[in-house]
Design a protein around this motif. Structure first.
Motif, PDB file in Angstrom:
ATOM      1  N   LEU A 294       0.823  -1.204   0.000  1.00 53.96           N
ATOM      2  CA  LEU A 294       0.000   0.000   0.000  1.00 53.96           C
ATOM      3  C   LEU A 294       0.862   1.261   0.000  1.00 53.96           C
ATOM      4  O   LEU A 294       0.558   2.239  -0.693  1.00 53.96           O
ATOM      5  CB  LEU A 294      -0.927  -0.008   1.214  1.00 53.96           C
ATOM      6  N   ASN A 295       1.945   1.236   0.768  1.00 43.93           N
ATOM      7  CA  ASN A 295       2.852   2.390   0.800  1.00 43.93           C
ATOM      8  C   ASN A 295       3.479   2.631  -0.575  1.00 43.93           C
ATOM      9  O   ASN A 295       3.603   3.780  -1.022  1.00 43.93           O
ATOM     10  CB  ASN A 295       3.942   2.154   1.845  1.00 43.93           C
TER      11      ASN A 295
ATOM     12  N   ASP B 244       3.187  -0.163   5.342  1.00 45.17           N
ATOM     13  CA  ASP B 244       1.741   0.018   5.230  1.00 45.17           C
ATOM     14  C   ASP B 244       1.160   0.432   6.587  1.00 45.17           C
ATOM     15  O   ASP B 244       0.415   1.406   6.696  1.00 45.17           O
ATOM     16  CB  ASP B 244       1.065  -1.265   4.753  1.00 45.17           C
TER      17      ASP B 244
END
Length: 448
Positions: free
Chosen positions: A83-84, A437
């Motif tokens: 996600l990051n 994340d």
């Protein structure tokens, strides 16, 4: 100032004297000729076909960053950092979209100042209206040209993130995006595309070999060296399905990137389109075969990586070379990029997480230089390479690549030092182990 006024007065007097002399020497015109009105130059006119194509091409290039690059990079990263990684591409597109209309466009494409940077006259798009036409694109509204170039700036910055993931603070990345677009991308875009000194030198870059890929690739390498190695340096993609989907979206969007750089719906766009597809396909096969011989198995990751390498290498050459040139550039990109990633990188030991330098830096440099070899004037009269009787073009390409490498490396070092002093570069060891994340966003890519 006085000297300038004197020169202008002399030029004016000479022009007046020449006009008077011409009138004295002129023969009487026939009545038929006298009645013919003078033909005025046709005014610039927005072409609806070109405009429609460029709107579509702009949307294609936007698709390359989000979701194309975001999914490609996100699938390659560790599950706890997915996600990051996606967020880095997403936030970059947002940041550049704002800064480009505030000051980015005018400094990149404004009236040239000493070959170095554009004039600030169009800050906040001052003076741009619905019927304005840019100097660089005579048949489309300037607003469309502005947004088209915005998408190039956004993906260039986002590309560098591939070398920094899994260890860089999100706040550091946000600040990097602002500073690097301003200090690295804008000047180089102006030098090559905005009428700067590399354009005057005759450097050929149809869609971004120097401006985009060498620029981002060198930033990736320098930043990776400064950040240092991750605690876990393995590259085991968490989701190859996302990688292949992202690669496919990149390939699709790249037609807007390269064919769109003709800035019109014409034959040159067609040449760039077919060259892009051909080089990409043959690079994917070349990478696969090289990997097959080297590692005994052809991987899906290798196919996707080879395709991206081909897209990168053909970018500067797409609107200058014929189909033979495209094939050769594609083969070279697949083989050389694989060797840089699988052989040279492990020997040197640097941690370019997703091979942003190994693919974009290496293939971009290769493509920029080979443009000086294969540029065919029958495809584009603006380019004539070594094989067509102009060895000087090859030297010009080498100079342009070298200037970009040196400038980007120096600026990236300075930017990283500034960020390190003010907010720091890396997450803590515990945060890296936990995954970015959760540590940076308090979220998970997969809630299984």
């Amino acid at each position: 100032m006085r000297r300038l006024l004197s020169i202008l007065m002399i030029i004016g007097l000479l022009g007046f004297a020449g006009l008077a002399f011409a009138e004295d020497q002129a023969q009487p015109l026939s009545p038929t000729l006298v009645e013919q009105p003078a033909t005025a130059p046709a005014p610039l006119k927005i072409d609806t076909g070109d405009t429609a194509w460029m709107i579509v091409a702009t949307a294609f290039v936007m698709l390359m960053t989000i979701p194309g690059l975001a999914l490609f990079y996100g699938g390659l990263s560790k599950r706890k950092d997915t996600l990051n990684t996606i967020a880095m591409s997403f936030v970059t597109f947002c940041i550049v979209s704002v800064l480009w209309v505030v000051y980015g466009y005018t400094f990149a494409f404004g009236t040239d100042i000493s070959g170095i940077i554009g004039s600030p006259a169009k800050i906040l798009l001052a003076g741009v209206g619905v019927n304005s036409i840019a100097d660089a694109a005579k048949t489309i509204p300037e607003y469309i040209f502005i947004v088209y170039q915005l998408t190039f700036a956004a993906i260039t910055v986002a590309l560098a993130s591939g070398a920094y993931i899994e260890r860089m603070k999100f706040s550091a990345w946000v600040l990097f995006s602002i500073l690097w677009m301003t200090l690295a991308y804008l000047p180089i875009a102006h030098w090559v595309w905005g009428g700067g000194f590399l354009a005057r030198l005759g450097a050929l870059d149809f869609a971004g070999g120097t401006v985009v890929h060498i620029n981002a690739g060198i930033a990736a390498l320098v930043g990776a060296l400064i950040l240092g190695k991750r605690r876990e340096m393995t590259l085991i993609p968490n989701n190859l399905t996302l990688v292949v989907t992202g690669a496919g979206l990149l390939w699709f969007g790249w037609f807007g990137f390269n064919a769109g750089s003709a800035l019109a719906a014409n034959g040159l766009a067609g040449a760039a389109f077919i060259n892009t597809n051909t080089a990409t396909a043959v690079a994917a096969v070349a990478w696969m075969l090289t990997e097959w011989m080297h590692s005994k198995k052809p991987t899906v990751l290798g196919l996707a990586s080879g395709a991206v390498a081909g897209l990168v290498a053909i970018t500067p050459a797409a609107g200058f070379v014929n189909i033979t040139g495209a094939l050769i550039i594609g083969i070279a990109a697949g083989v050389v990029s694989f060797l840089s990633v699988a052989v040279i990188k492990p020997k040197l030991g640097y941690d370019d997480t997703l091979d942003a330098f190994g693919i974009h830096g290496v293939a971009g440099t290769l493509g920029a230089i080979l443009t000086g070899v294969f540029a065919d004037p029958s495809i584009n009269e603006a380019g004539k390479g070594l094989l067509y009787g102009n060895p000087g073009q090859l030297w010009t390409q080498i100079i342009a690549a070298g200037v970009t490498i040196v400038y980007t490396a120096v600026v990236t070092v300075i930017i990283f030092m500034i960020i390190k002093v003010f907010i720091g570069l890396r997450v803590d060891v515990e945060e890296e182990i936990e995954g970015l994340d959760e540590s940076q966003h308090g979220e998970k890519a997969y809630n299984l």
